[in-house]
Motif scaffolding. Structure first.
Motif, PDB file in Angstrom:
ATOM      1  N   GLY A  79      -6.278   2.894 -15.475  1.00  0.00           N
ATOM      2  CA  GLY A  79      -4.912   2.396 -15.504  1.00  0.00           C
ATOM      3  C   GLY A  79      -4.457   2.062 -14.102  1.00  0.00           C
ATOM      4  N   ILE A  80      -3.279   1.520 -13.999  1.00  0.00           N
ATOM      5  CA  ILE A  80      -2.716   1.148 -12.699  1.00  0.00           C
ATOM      6  C   ILE A  80      -1.649   2.169 -12.327  1.00  0.00           C
ATOM      7  N   PRO A  81      -1.837   2.903 -11.218  1.00  0.00           N
ATOM      8  CA  PRO A  81      -0.850   3.920 -10.838  1.00  0.00           C
ATOM      9  C   PRO A  81       0.415   3.279 -10.271  1.00  0.00           C
ATOM     10  N   ASP A  82       1.499   3.997 -10.440  1.00  0.00           N
ATOM     11  CA  ASP A  82       2.752   3.552  -9.837  1.00  0.00           C
ATOM     12  C   ASP A  82       3.438   4.759  -9.216  1.00  0.00           C
ATOM     13  N   ASP A  83       4.345   4.508  -8.302  1.00  0.00           N
ATOM     14  CA  ASP A  83       5.032   5.568  -7.578  1.00  0.00           C
ATOM     15  C   ASP A  83       6.387   5.818  -8.218  1.00  0.00           C
ATOM     16  N   GLY A  93       6.536  13.489  -6.644  1.00  0.00           N
ATOM     17  CA  GLY A  93       5.900  14.426  -5.735  1.00  0.00           C
ATOM     18  C   GLY A  93       4.402  14.483  -5.890  1.00  0.00           C
ATOM     19  N   ALA A  94       3.863  13.805  -6.903  1.00  0.00           N
ATOM     20  CA  ALA A  94       2.413  13.766  -7.094  1.00  0.00           C
ATOM     21  C   ALA A  94       1.831  12.593  -6.316  1.00  0.00           C
ATOM     22  N   ASP A  95       0.499  12.644  -6.074  1.00  0.00           N
ATOM     23  CA  ASP A  95      -0.146  11.555  -5.338  1.00  0.00           C
ATOM     24  C   ASP A  95      -0.144  10.267  -6.144  1.00  0.00           C
TER      25      ASP A  95
END
Length: 708
Positions: free
Chosen positions: A56-60, A64-66
């Protein structure tokens, strides 16, 4: 599981399942797996038990997690984990209300954070802070910088974290030790013997005591000092005979700051060294990958079985009953293993044979499984168990799981991987107990009794087989049989023992095939040859005492004890030392009378007082003992902070805890209640009398005093 169709009900939110389930139960409608928490059910569906693959594509999102993923694709993955481990320990005043120090050990750090308003001179390994708040804030920052995966210590959840959280609240700061800003949460143990759990986001807290207990490692005392001495050969950094450690710690803090810092740092270091020496964290990781439990819950046998079994059940498109639903099998009394009546006495060259993993092997051999259980009489060619249960011959889940685990364990043994071998053994041995536990959704008394019934059958079969060859069977217990070889040469007896096991297994396989038309997975192994073997009689009886024996193992020459006082936690070191030495002398034909006389004399002279401590665990809170007050309970009520194990002495004024002794020991109590019981069986085997042997010097001394 009865073969009926089931309807799947989907709700918008996981929390909506419980009200619907309860309404259905109120209308007598059974539900299936409605008690499973959504995350667990999801992981079971995906069969994810440790490592996880994410696509998947991470998002911010600022949690508080990376990395944060929204609805990614996930799948099982073999993740090699070598966690970063940090140990910590706190020191407080005797009431655990004021923080004195926090010790940190691991990841290249060996440091003590001392709360010292007076700003005294500190050793290099310590840093002083004027307030508790400052010390806790620095501790939180140290955890953030060191970034451990695992936090450990000794009683670290119920004491260290619980006290730190309470003091942090008083200081109005948030105890955030995880990889997010969330405060540490502690889930207290549900039940007197359960373990508490600490929720620290992004990390796992593993208590040293819980790890040892969960791995079934026996220690006479689970205190840090006792376990450290047994595992590492060193104890806590205290001087002399400490009766009140809390007061000693406070005294060191006030008057000997270098000694206090050394004490605090040693506790954190010993906890980590024990965990590493016993490989407790690799064991927890392996058990986690086997069962799907998080590392701090691998000892939850019912939940572990759920995860393993339900994962396979889903593949068969079968759903299991909900826990607490009305869909229970009829309950029966559970029958245990068979114990053959022992023949007390002294023997030479005795074989011991054990069925290898008896109950798991029975499950594999006879296809015992919740799915294969046939409740009704209508079926073709079932397997008829020895307790009249009926089992289908169609391939089942539990035997298949055990077949795989057996292969993995044998591979682990060949590769010299004791951690994996032990993890698999613990899991396999839990399966019978889970089926016999009413709180398990798969509880089935018929299946549990089928397993133990087969166990009793095959122990009798082994007894009859050896007796048919004119051997005397001296004793048997659940999965073991003890046979007098009748051979004078120990080396010859050792060689023939393996041959007898091979002959037995060949005939056993043929018998199982003929009787049940199944392939036997049962194996009887030649376990030991005892060149000298002793079965004691029950006290004040000529009948043999069950589950108690001592033997000198060949070829090592070591004396091994089972069920005797020397291996029981509730007997004193005094009794254990005497018993160990007496049997050593008995088996090597050395005289015992002079040793025993001198030992009793030393005891009465007060030279053995450090060996008089009793250790007894509480089965319930002290306040719950109302009708009968055992000695350890009476002693525990005299303690300021009693734990689950009480250490006490019998004094001339009754039981007293070792941290609050007010009277001298009642040494005659120890002569009669500790030395006499362990000495009399050995003396009886030699035709000696305890009073004549042990009392002779004592009587002479009494007469000498009268003459003076």
């Amino acid at each position: 599981m009865a073969g009926n169709p089931a309807a799947k009900v989907i709700v918008h939110l996981p929390a909506d399942t419980l009200p619907i389930r309860d309404r259905l139960h109120a209308e007598s409608v059974p539900t299936y797996e409605a008690d499973l928490r959504f995350p667990i059910s999801y992981l079971i569906d995906k069969n994810i038990r440790g490592g996880i693959g994410i696509v998947g594509i991470p998002d911010d999102r600022g949690f508080g997690a990376d990395l944060v993923f929204t609805n990614p694709e996930i799948f099982p993955s073999n993740a090699r984990l070598n966690p970063r481990v940090l140990s910590f320990d706190i020191e407080t005043d005797p009431n655990a209300r004021r923080l004195l120090a926090i010790a940190i050990h691991g990841l290249g750090v060996d440091e003590v954070l001392v709360v010292d308003p007076e700003e005294r001179q500190l050793p290099k390994s310590a840093v002083g802070y004027r307030t508790e708040r400052e010390a806790i804030e620095v501790f939180i920052k140290r955890i953030e910088i060191l970034d451990p995966d695992v936090l450990t210590g000794w009683n670290v959840i119920d004491f260290d974290l619980a006290v730190l959280a309470r003091i942090a609240r008083r200081c109005r700061i948030q105890l955030s030790l995880g990889r997010t800003d969330s405060t540490v949460q502690i889930r207290e143990a549900q039940g007197f013997f359960a373990s508490s759990q600490a929720i620290v986001h992004g990390r796992v807290v593993l208590d040293g005591i819980a790890l040892i207990r969960g791995a079934f490692m026996p220690f006479k005392n689970y205190s840090l000092d006792a376990v450290s001495r047994e595992v590492l050969g060193v104890g806590k950094a205290v001087e002399g005979d400490v009766r009140d450690r809390a007061e000693e710690i406070l005294d060191k803090y006030n008057n000997d700051l270098p000694g206090f810092v050394h004490y605090a740092g040693t506790d954190a270091r010993l906890a980590l060294e024990i965990v590493n020496k016993l490989q407790l964290i690799p064991l927890a990781i392996k058990r986690s990958t086997l069962t799907g439990m998080t590392m701090d819950r691998v000892s939850a046998s019912v939940a572990s079985f759920d995860f393993v079994y339900l994962s396979q059940l889903r593949r068969k498109k079968i759903v299991a009953p909900s826990v607490n639903s009305a869909n229970y099998h009829q309950r029966e009394v559970h029958s245990g293993g068979l114990v053959l009546q022992p023949s007390p006495g002294m023997y030479q060259n005795v074989w011991t044979f054990d069925y290898k993993s008896l109950y798991p092997s029975v499950i594999r051999t006879f296809n015992i499984d919740p799915v294969s259980y046939l409740a009704g009489p209508e079926s073709e060619d079932p397997i008829e168990t020895t307790n009249t249960a009926r089992i289908s011959r169609d391939p089942a889940i539990l035997p298949s799981i055990l077949d795989t685990l057996f292969e993995e364990r044998e591979a682990a043994k060949r590769e010299g991987d004791p951690v994996a071998s032990q993890a698999i053994k613990i899991l396999m041995n839990s399966f019978y107990g889970v089926l016999a536990t009413p709180v398990c959704r798969f509880h089935n008394a018929k299946l549990a009794n089928a397993i133990t019934s087969f166990g009793r059958y095959f122990l009798r079969y082994a007894k009859d087989w050896f007796e048919s060859l004119d051997y005397q069977v001296l004793y048997g217990d659940t999965d073991s049989v003890f046979v007098e070889s009748g051979i004078e040469s120990d080396s010859e007896a050792y060689e023939i023992g393996s041959a007898r096991a091979a002959d037995f297994n060949q005939e056993l396989s043929a018998h199982v095939e003929k009787q049940w038309s199944v392939e036997s997975k049962l194996t009887l192994e030649f376990e030991h040859l005892y060149s000298k073997f002793f079965l004691p009689a029950m006290r004040k009886s000529k009948q043999g005492a069950r589950k108690r024996y001592a033997g000198m193992e060949y070829p090592s020459g070591q004396v091994e004890f089972t069920g005797m006082e020397v291996v029981r936690r509730d007997w004193t070191d005094l009794a254990k030392e005497v018993q160990r030495e007496l049997f050593q002398k008995l088996f090597t034909n050395e005289p015992v009378d002079e040793y025993l006389r001198e030992y009793v004399r030393e005891l009465r002279a007060g030279n053995l007082d450090e060996k008089l401590v009793y250790r007894k665990g509480l089965r319930k809170p002290l306040s719950k003992y109302t009708k009968v007050i055992p000695p350890h309970v009476a002693a525990g009520r005299k303690m300021e902070r009693p734990g689950k194990v009480i250490e006490y002495l019998i004094t001339v004024d009754g039981p007293e805890p070792i941290d609050n002794l007010q009277h001298p020991p009642d040494r005659e109590h120890y002569v009669q209640r500790q030395i006499r019981p362990v000495a009399e069986p050995v003396l009886a085997a030699l035709g000696l009398d305890f009073d004549e042997v042990a009392e002779r010097y004592y009587q002479q001394d009494l007469f000498a005093n009268v003459e003076e």
